[in-house]
Structure formats: structure tokens, C-alpha cells
Design a protein around this motif. Structure first.
Motif, PDB file in Angstrom:
ATOM      1  N   GLY A  14      90.864  86.612  57.121  1.00  0.00           N
ATOM      2  CA  GLY A  14      90.276  86.139  55.676  1.00  0.00           C
ATOM      3  C   GLY A  14      88.785  85.710  55.886  1.00  0.00           C
TER       4      GLY A  14
ATOM      5  N   THR B 192      84.408  83.946  53.107  1.00  0.00           N
ATOM      6  CA  THR B 192      85.966  84.234  52.989  1.00  0.00           C
ATOM      7  C   THR B 192      85.867  85.473  52.033  1.00  0.00           C
ATOM      8  OG1 THR B 192      86.186  81.765  52.493  1.00  0.00           O
ATOM      9  CG2 THR B 192      87.793  83.383  51.882  1.00  0.00           C
TER      10      THR B 192
ATOM     11  N   ILE C 182      88.063  87.679  49.437  1.00  0.00           N
ATOM     12  CA  ILE C 182      88.680  87.457  48.278  1.00  0.00           C
ATOM     13  C   ILE C 182      89.203  88.667  47.762  1.00  0.00           C
ATOM     14  CG2 ILE C 182      88.909  86.596  45.931  1.00  0.00           C
ATOM     15  CD1 ILE C 182      86.761  84.530  46.596  1.00  0.00           C
ATOM     16  N   GLU C 183      90.526  89.118  47.884  1.00  0.00           N
ATOM     17  CA  GLU C 183      90.997  90.496  47.229  1.00  0.00           C
ATOM     18  C   GLU C 183      91.495  90.312  45.786  1.00  0.00           C
ATOM     19  OE1 GLU C 183      93.234  92.713  50.124  1.00  0.00           O
ATOM     20  OE2 GLU C 183      92.989  91.016  51.498  1.00  0.00           O
TER      21      GLU C 183
ATOM     22  N   GLU D  11      77.144  86.787  48.191  1.00  0.00           N
ATOM     23  CA  GLU D  11      78.195  87.496  47.671  1.00  0.00           C
ATOM     24  C   GLU D  11      77.915  88.780  47.883  1.00  0.00           C
ATOM     25  OE1 GLU D  11      79.465  84.568  44.083  1.00  0.00           O
ATOM     26  OE2 GLU D  11      79.142  86.703  43.728  1.00  0.00           O
TER      27      GLU D  11
ATOM     28  N   GLU E 131      80.402  92.369  47.096  1.00  0.00           N
ATOM     29  CA  GLU E 131      81.346  92.778  46.405  1.00  0.00           C
ATOM     30  C   GLU E 131      81.514  94.376  46.515  1.00  0.00           C
ATOM     31  OE1 GLU E 131      83.448  92.965  41.894  1.00  0.00           O
ATOM     32  OE2 GLU E 131      81.356  92.375  41.954  1.00  0.00           O
TER      33      GLU E 131
END
Length: 174
Positions: free
Chosen positions: A67, A86, A88-89, A111, A113
Motif C-alpha cells: 500500500g 499511500t 487508498i482504495e 495526488e 486518482e
């Protein structure tokens, strides 16, 4: 001198249009459809080797622990910037959130996404990639397009598009 001024004006207009198209409206995102199942596409983006291959000469990604990823971005001839992220799911998306090494500022935290949806008519998966980085939007937009385009190529064909080792097949006129 008149021609140089005219060319300069046209170039300025063109750059303005490109900047407006990459920063206006939906922000910094790219979407493509890939003819693969959603679980297969999601798993592809979790693999740091795939991320490195997709990013090519832009960055290298390695897993530091489950992760967690370290992204080394090439910003110049011998200059590198490192981001630790990190994973994040969420429901239908993956979010890589991090900070530049040695920085605590949330404002400059990168970030990336990735959002996945089933494509209409069972044509595969729609992938959308968005990024918030301290880099200029026009550079980030170009890198996002390159990444998602190369990811689709790898997922569909197992190969990256390239012009290397591609002879022109033209022969000199005799």
C-alpha cells in the motif's frame, strides 16, 4: 520583422488555447476505454512495475511496503524528485496520496486518482486519471495522457507503442 511578430502572436494564441483546454472545465484529467475487465484494469494499476513502465522516462515507481509507493520523478537532466504515496482504495477508484520527500506541506502533496467504470455495451472498462501536483497543469496533463495511453496499449496488446527501431522503409530516389 512583421512576420516574426505575427508568428509570435500566433504561437502565443496557440499556447493559450492549449493551456485553457488542459486547465479549464474538468481540471487535469484524461479518460480512455480499455477492452479489459474492471478487476484486471484495477490490478494493473496497483503493480509498481506496471506504473514504472507506463510512466516511461518520466518516473520510476517501487513498492516500499504493501500500500506504499515511492515515485522518483525525473525533472531534469540529472535532477530527481521523490514522492512517497499511500494507496487508498475506494468504490471504483484508487487514490495515491503523498508528499514530496522531506516536506510536510499538504498544499504541495501530490495526488493521483484513478477511477474505473464499466464501459457501455460491455466494451471493457473506462479509466479516468486525475492528478494534483505542484507541477504546471500543462506538464501534468501531457504526462497523464501519456500514462493512460501507454496503460491502454499494455493492457490490450502487451506492448508499448514506440518508434524506436522503426525503419522508414523509404529508399532514396535514383
Amino acid at each position: 520583422m512583421h512576420y516574426i511578430d505575427k508568428a509570435r502572436g500566433q504561437l502565443t494564441d496557440l499556447v493559450g488555447k492549449v493551456v485553457d483546454s488542459t486547465t479549464g472545465g474538468g481540471g487535469n484529467s484524461q479518460t480512455l476505454t480499455v477492452s479489459r475487465s474492471r478487476p484486471e484494469v484495477e490490478q494493473f494499476w496497483r503493480d509498481p512495475e506496471n506504473l514504472s513502465e507506463v510512466l516511461g522516462d518520466v518516473a520510476e515507481v517501487r513498492s516500499t511496503k504493501p500500500g506504499s509507493y515511492e515515485w522518483t520523478l525525473n525533472v531534469g537532466a540529472d535532477e530527481h524528485t521523490t514522492w512517497n504515496t499511500t494507496l487508498i482504495e475506494g468504490d471504483g477508484n484508487l487514490l495515491f496520496v503523498g508528499s514530496a520527500a522531506g516536506e510536510d506541506s499538504a498544499a504541495d502533496s501530490p495526488e493521483i486518482e484513478l477511477t474505473f467504470r464499466d464501459a457501455p455495451h460491455d466494451l471493457g472498462t473506462e479509466m479516468t486519471i486525475r492528478a494534483k501536483t505542484p507541477l504546471p497543469d500543462i506538464l501534468t496533463g501531457a504526462a497523464l495522457f501519456k500514462a493512460i495511453y501507454r496503460a491502454r496499449a499494455l493492457l490490450q496488446t502487451g506492448e508499448l507503442p514506440t518508434l524506436r527501431h522503426n525503419p522508414s522503409a523509404r529508399k532514396a530516389a535514383r
